[in-house]
Design a protein around this motif. Structure first.
Motif, mmCIF file in Angstrom:
data_model
loop_
_atom_site.group_PDB
_atom_site.id
_atom_site.type_symbol
_atom_site.label_atom_id
_atom_site.label_comp_id
_atom_site.label_asym_id
_atom_site.label_seq_id
_atom_site.Cartn_x
_atom_site.Cartn_y
_atom_site.Cartn_z
ATOM 1 N N GLU A 34 0.725 -1.246 -0.090
ATOM 2 C CA GLU A 34 0.002 -0.249 0.048
ATOM 3 C C GLU A 34 0.840 1.246 -0.073
ATOM 4 O OE1 GLU A 34 -3.461 1.718 -0.391
ATOM 5 O OE2 GLU A 34 -3.452 -0.216 0.015
ATOM 6 N N GLY A 35 0.994 1.972 -0.930
ATOM 7 C CA GLY A 35 1.639 3.307 -1.203
ATOM 8 C C GLY A 35 3.151 2.810 -1.265
ATOM 9 N N GLN A 36 4.028 3.525 -0.307
ATOM 10 C CA GLN A 36 5.184 3.198 -0.132
ATOM 11 C C GLN A 36 5.688 2.080 0.707
ATOM 12 O OE1 GLN A 36 7.354 6.443 1.375
ATOM 13 N NE2 GLN A 36 5.843 7.071 2.770
ATOM 14 N N PHE A 37 4.441 1.392 1.427
ATOM 15 C CA PHE A 37 4.979 0.530 2.350
ATOM 16 C C PHE A 37 4.576 -0.869 1.978
ATOM 17 C CE2 PHE A 37 4.034 4.505 4.623
ATOM 18 C CZ PHE A 37 5.135 4.460 5.384
ATOM 19 N N ILE A 38 5.167 -1.782 2.463
ATOM 20 C CA ILE A 38 4.724 -3.331 2.314
ATOM 21 C C ILE A 38 4.890 -3.966 3.723
ATOM 22 C CG2 ILE A 38 5.455 -5.487 1.461
ATOM 23 C CD1 ILE A 38 6.591 -4.301 -1.040
ATOM 24 N N ALA A 39 3.660 -4.523 3.927
ATOM 25 C CA ALA A 39 3.742 -5.255 4.964
ATOM 26 C C ALA A 39 3.899 -6.973 4.957
ATOM 27 C CB ALA A 39 2.350 -5.176 5.876
ATOM 28 N N GLU A 40 4.766 -7.633 5.660
ATOM 29 C CA GLU A 40 4.880 -8.890 5.724
ATOM 30 C C GLU A 40 4.018 -9.691 6.788
ATOM 31 O OE1 GLU A 40 8.880 -10.770 4.304
ATOM 32 O OE2 GLU A 40 9.045 -10.769 6.674
ATOM 33 N N VAL A 41 2.806 -10.202 6.484
ATOM 34 C CA VAL A 41 2.001 -10.638 7.568
ATOM 35 C C VAL A 41 1.786 -12.070 7.612
ATOM 36 C CG1 VAL A 41 -0.377 -10.257 8.519
ATOM 37 C CG2 VAL A 41 0.842 -8.384 7.358
ATOM 38 N N PRO A 42 2.125 -12.769 8.643
ATOM 39 C CA PRO A 42 1.819 -14.232 8.634
ATOM 40 C C PRO A 42 0.477 -14.477 8.962
ATOM 41 C CG PRO A 42 3.062 -13.541 10.781
ATOM 42 C CD PRO A 42 2.777 -12.238 10.043
ATOM 43 N N ILE A 43 -0.219 -15.549 8.354
ATOM 44 C CA ILE A 43 -1.529 -15.852 8.736
ATOM 45 C C ILE A 43 -1.627 -17.232 8.307
ATOM 46 C CG2 ILE A 43 -2.569 -13.501 7.364
ATOM 47 C CD1 ILE A 43 -3.158 -15.433 4.794
ATOM 48 N N GLU A 44 -2.706 -17.887 8.960
ATOM 49 C CA GLU A 44 -3.109 -19.396 9.142
ATOM 50 C C GLU A 44 -4.006 -19.684 8.054
ATOM 51 O OE1 GLU A 44 -5.540 -21.114 12.183
ATOM 52 O OE2 GLU A 44 -3.519 -21.133 13.068
ATOM 53 N N VAL A 45 -3.707 -20.708 7.298
ATOM 54 C CA VAL A 45 -4.301 -21.149 6.107
ATOM 55 C C VAL A 45 -4.824 -22.581 6.338
ATOM 56 C CG1 VAL A 45 -3.348 -19.368 4.490
ATOM 57 C CG2 VAL A 45 -2.526 -21.611 4.543
ATOM 58 N N GLU A 46 -5.998 -22.763 5.881
ATOM 59 C CA GLU A 46 -6.584 -24.175 6.038
ATOM 60 C C GLU A 46 -6.164 -24.954 4.749
ATOM 61 O OE1 GLU A 46 -8.369 -25.782 8.247
ATOM 62 O OE2 GLU A 46 -8.493 -23.964 9.624
ATOM 63 N N ASP A 47 -5.537 -26.010 4.761
ATOM 64 C CA ASP A 47 -4.952 -26.802 3.530
ATOM 65 C C ASP A 47 -5.641 -28.023 3.618
ATOM 66 O OD1 ASP A 47 -3.780 -27.432 1.180
ATOM 67 O OD2 ASP A 47 -1.898 -27.680 1.913
ATOM 68 N N ILE A 48 -6.957 -28.039 3.043
ATOM 69 C CA ILE A 48 -7.588 -29.387 3.038
ATOM 70 C C ILE A 48 -7.882 -30.013 1.675
ATOM 71 C CG2 ILE A 48 -8.687 -29.010 5.264
ATOM 72 C CD1 ILE A 48 -11.161 -27.940 3.993
ATOM 73 N N ARG B 210 -3.760 -3.191 5.677
ATOM 74 C CA ARG B 210 -4.096 -2.653 4.347
ATOM 75 C C ARG B 210 -4.399 -1.108 4.815
ATOM 76 N NH1 ARG B 210 -6.105 -5.741 1.499
ATOM 77 N NH2 ARG B 210 -4.309 -6.644 0.316
ATOM 78 N N LEU B 211 -5.383 -0.983 5.543
ATOM 79 C CA LEU B 211 -6.083 0.257 5.964
ATOM 80 C C LEU B 211 -5.032 0.830 6.863
ATOM 81 C CD1 LEU B 211 -8.532 2.252 6.063
ATOM 82 C CD2 LEU B 211 -9.476 0.734 8.054
ATOM 83 N N ALA B 212 -4.177 0.552 7.768
ATOM 84 C CA ALA B 212 -3.484 1.072 8.521
ATOM 85 C C ALA B 212 -2.430 1.667 7.762
ATOM 86 C CB ALA B 212 -2.936 0.203 9.631
ATOM 87 N N LEU B 213 -1.932 0.888 6.721
ATOM 88 C CA LEU B 213 -0.735 1.498 5.810
ATOM 89 C C LEU B 213 -1.410 2.578 4.873
ATOM 90 C CD1 LEU B 213 1.000 -1.953 4.579
ATOM 91 C CD2 LEU B 213 1.635 -0.288 6.274
ATOM 92 N N ALA C 201 0.189 0.805 14.053
ATOM 93 C CA ALA C 201 -0.798 -0.242 13.968
ATOM 94 C C ALA C 201 -0.891 -1.340 13.052
ATOM 95 C CB ALA C 201 -2.271 0.572 13.507
ATOM 96 N N ALA C 202 -0.273 -0.989 11.899
ATOM 97 C CA ALA C 202 0.188 -2.175 10.791
ATOM 98 C C ALA C 202 1.167 -3.059 11.478
ATOM 99 C CB ALA C 202 0.482 -1.675 9.494
ATOM 100 N N GLY C 203 2.113 -2.580 12.288
ATOM 101 C CA GLY C 203 3.238 -3.151 12.844
ATOM 102 C C GLY C 203 2.875 -4.402 13.909
ATOM 103 N N GLN C 204 1.571 -4.015 14.474
ATOM 104 C CA GLN C 204 1.288 -5.066 15.394
ATOM 105 C C GLN C 204 1.047 -6.524 14.445
ATOM 106 O OE1 GLN C 204 -2.367 -3.706 17.339
ATOM 107 N NE2 GLN C 204 -1.428 -1.793 17.891
ATOM 108 N N TYR C 205 0.939 -6.663 13.343
ATOM 109 C CA TYR C 205 0.458 -7.815 12.584
ATOM 110 C C TYR C 205 1.798 -8.287 12.043
ATOM 111 C CZ TYR C 205 -4.283 -6.199 13.477
ATOM 112 O OH TYR C 205 -5.559 -5.828 13.969
#
Length: 70
Positions: free
Chosen positions: A11-25, A45-48, A55-59
């Motif tokens: 988003e804009g001049q920033f990139i966030a690297e966010v770990p998320i949990e995915v279901e692989d079934i 995305r909204l915080a960036l 706020a974005a850095g919390q994730y």
């Protein structure tokens, strides 16, 4: 089976690297994310977009993109 994947949110001049949990079934739409994980990406995305790096850095990790050529 649940796995942790890293998603990049740009988003804009920033990139966030966010770990998320995915279901692989064994289903046609696998792997998929839960609603909560999708909301997490939306919040980042909204915080960036609002330049709220704290706020974005919390994730996850936040990077600033700098153009070096072109």
């Amino acid at each position: 089976m649940k796995k942790i994947k890293t998603k990049l949110v740009h988003e804009g001049q920033f990139i966030a690297e966010v770990p998320i949990e995915v279901e692989d079934i064994d289903r046609p739409w696998a792997p998929w994310v839960t609603v909560d994980e999708a909301r997490k990406l939306d919040e980042v995305r909204l915080a960036l977009r609002q330049n709220d790096i704290e706020a974005a850095g919390q994730y996850g990790k936040i990077y600033r993109v700098t153009q070096v050529a072109g």
